[in-house]
Design an enzyme around this catalytic site. Structure first.
Site, short mmCIF file in Angstrom:
data_model
loop_
_atom_site.label_atom_id
_atom_site.label_comp_id
_atom_site.label_asym_id
_atom_site.label_seq_id
_atom_site.Cartn_x
_atom_site.Cartn_y
_atom_site.Cartn_z
N SER A 1 0.86 -1.19 0.00
CA SER A 1 0.00 0.00 0.00
C SER A 1 0.89 1.23 0.00
CB SER A 1 -0.90 0.02 1.22
OG SER A 1 -1.41 1.34 1.39
N HIS B 1 -8.09 0.79 -4.43
CA HIS B 1 -9.07 0.57 -3.35
C HIS B 1 -9.79 1.88 -3.11
CE1 HIS B 1 -9.54 -0.58 1.22
NE2 HIS B 1 -10.71 -0.48 0.59
N ASP C 1 -4.63 3.47 -2.17
CA ASP C 1 -5.76 3.78 -1.28
C ASP C 1 -6.30 5.16 -1.60
OD1 ASP C 1 -6.03 1.49 0.49
OD2 ASP C 1 -3.99 1.98 1.14
N HIS D 1 -0.93 -1.41 -4.39
CA HIS D 1 -2.22 -1.06 -3.78
C HIS D 1 -2.30 0.46 -3.58
CE1 HIS D 1 -5.76 -2.18 -1.29
NE2 HIS D 1 -5.42 -1.15 -0.53
N ASP E 1 -6.37 -6.57 4.23
CA ASP E 1 -5.81 -5.21 4.20
C ASP E 1 -5.90 -4.58 5.59
OD1 ASP E 1 -5.06 -2.62 3.57
OD2 ASP E 1 -6.76 -2.22 2.23
N MET F 1 -12.20 4.20 -1.31
CA MET F 1 -12.91 4.45 -0.05
C MET F 1 -13.55 5.83 -0.18
SD MET F 1 -9.97 2.87 2.41
CE MET F 1 -8.74 3.08 1.12
N MET G 1 -11.09 -5.99 5.11
CA MET G 1 -10.38 -5.00 5.92
C MET G 1 -10.17 -5.57 7.32
SD MET G 1 -9.94 -2.30 3.99
CE MET G 1 -9.18 -1.38 5.31
N MET H 1 -9.06 7.94 -0.71
CA MET H 1 -9.92 8.34 0.41
C MET H 1 -10.44 9.75 0.19
SD MET H 1 -7.68 6.96 3.60
CE MET H 1 -6.84 5.36 3.54
C1 DX5 Z 1 -6.50 1.57 5.22
C2 DX5 Z 1 -5.96 1.13 3.90
C3 DX5 Z 1 -4.82 0.17 3.97
C4 DX5 Z 1 -3.63 0.69 4.72
C5 DX5 Z 1 -2.88 -0.47 5.30
O1 DX5 Z 1 -7.70 2.25 5.04
O2 DX5 Z 1 -6.97 0.51 3.13
O3 DX5 Z 1 -4.45 -0.24 2.67
O4 DX5 Z 1 -2.76 1.45 3.94
O5 DX5 Z 1 -1.82 0.04 6.05
P1 DX5 Z 1 -0.99 -0.86 7.05
O6 DX5 Z 1 -0.40 -1.98 6.27
O7 DX5 Z 1 0.01 0.10 7.56
O8 DX5 Z 1 -1.95 -1.33 8.11
ZN ZN Z 2 -6.43 -0.38 1.17
#
Ligand code: DX5
Ligand code: ZN
Length: 220
Positions: free
Chosen positions: A10, A68, A37, A35, A177, A70, A139, A39
Site C-alpha cells: 500500500s 481501493h 488507497d 495497492h 488489508d 474508499m 479490511m 480516500m
Molecule cells: C487503510 C488502507 C490500507 C492501509 C494499510 O484504510 O486501506 O491499505 O494502507 O496500512 P498498514 O499496512 O500500515 O496497516
Molecule cells: Zn487499502
C-alpha cells in the site's frame, strides 16, 4: 480457487513526495500488485489521492494497480480511475446505492471488479456479488489510516469467504488489508487469504529494506 500468496504494497506508507520512485522500488523488490488507497474525507476520515495521481503512477510499473476506493458516492468516479490505468477497482457495499451496478460498470470498462468488507460488515453484504468479482478485500482494520493494529476477529470472516470462493470454482483473489506484519501474515494466509496488502510493513526501513520486508511477508 486458492492461488499463490501475492503481496500488494500500500503506497499510503510510501514517501508521497517521491511516489513514482517508490512504486518502482517496490516493483523491483518483488511486489505483485501496487495497492492504491483512495480516500475522500467523507466515507473515511482521511483524504489521499485521486485519478490524476493514478495516471501519473501508471508509467512507473507494469504490475497491476490494485485501486481501493474508499469514497462515497463512488459510481461517478469509477470511469476516471479506469481511464487513469487502474487494473483492479475495489468498492465497498456502503459506498453506493447499488453495489451490483458499480461492479457491472467496472466490468464494462474492461477492469477487474473487487468488493471490500469493513470489520463491521458481514459476509452476507457481498454474498450476492461473489460470482461477479475478481477480488474480495477483507479490511482487518477500520479504513482510513495506515499503521493500525490487526483486528483478529476478521480471520473467521476470511475463512468463511475462503469456503464460499472455493465453492465458486473460479479464480477470485481473497485479499486482506490492514495491520499485516510478518506476525499476522501467516495467520491471514492460514485463514485463507492469498493477497496481502501491507503499507507499514513494506515501506519501513526505506528502499534497501523493501525486498527483505516483502520476502518476510510472503513467509521467508
Ligand atoms: C487503510 C488502507 C490500507 C492501509 C494499510 O484504510 O486501506 O491499505 O494502507 O496500512 P498498514 O499496512 O500500515 O496497516
Ligand atoms: Zn487499502
Amino acid at each position: 480457487m486458492r492461488q499463490p500468496v501475492r503481496i500488494s504494497p500500500s503506497i499510503l506508507s510510501a514517501d508521497f513526495a517521491r511516489l513514482g520512485e517508490e512504486v518502482r522500488a517496490v516493483d523491483r523488490a518483488g511486489a505483485d500488485y501496487i495497492h492504491v488507497d483512495v480516500m475522500d474525507g467523507h466515507y473515511v476520515p482521511n483524504i489521499t489521492i485521486g485519478p490524476m495521481v493514478v495516471k501519473a503512477l501508471r508509467p512507473h510499473t507494469k504490475k497491476p494497480l490494485d485501486v481501493h476506493l474508499m469514497i462515497a458516492p463512488v459510481d461517478a468516479y469509477i470511469p476516471a480511475f479506469a481511464e487513469a490505468g487502474a487494473d483492479i477497482i475495489t468498492v465497498h457495499p456502503e459506498s453506493g446505492p447499488h453495489l451490483h451496478r458499480s461492479i457491472q460498470l467496472i466490468r464494462q470498462l474492461g477492469k477487474k471488479p473487487g468488493v471490500s468488507l469493513n470489520p463491521g460488515t458481514p459476509v452476507e453484504a457481498v454474498a450476492e456479488v461473489l460470482g461477479e468479482v475478481d477480488m474480495v478485500l477483507v479490511m482487518s482494520v477500520n479504513p482510513g489510516f495506515g499503521g493500525q493494529s490487526f483486528i483478529a476477529s476478521q480471520l473467521d470472516k476470511i475463512g468463511a469467504l475462503r469456503r464460499r470462493i472455493d465453492a465458486l470454482g473460479r479464480k477470485v483473489d481473497l485479499s486482506v488489508d490492514g495491520g499485516i506484519t510478518p506476525e499476522t501474515a501467516p495467520r491471514a494466509i492460514e485463514a485463507g487469504a492469498d493477497v496481502l496488502v501491507a503499507g507499514t510493513a513494506t515501506f519501513k526501513g526505506g528502499e534497501p529494506a523493501y525486498a527483505g520486508n516483502i520476502r518476510l511477508l510472503r513467509g521467508g
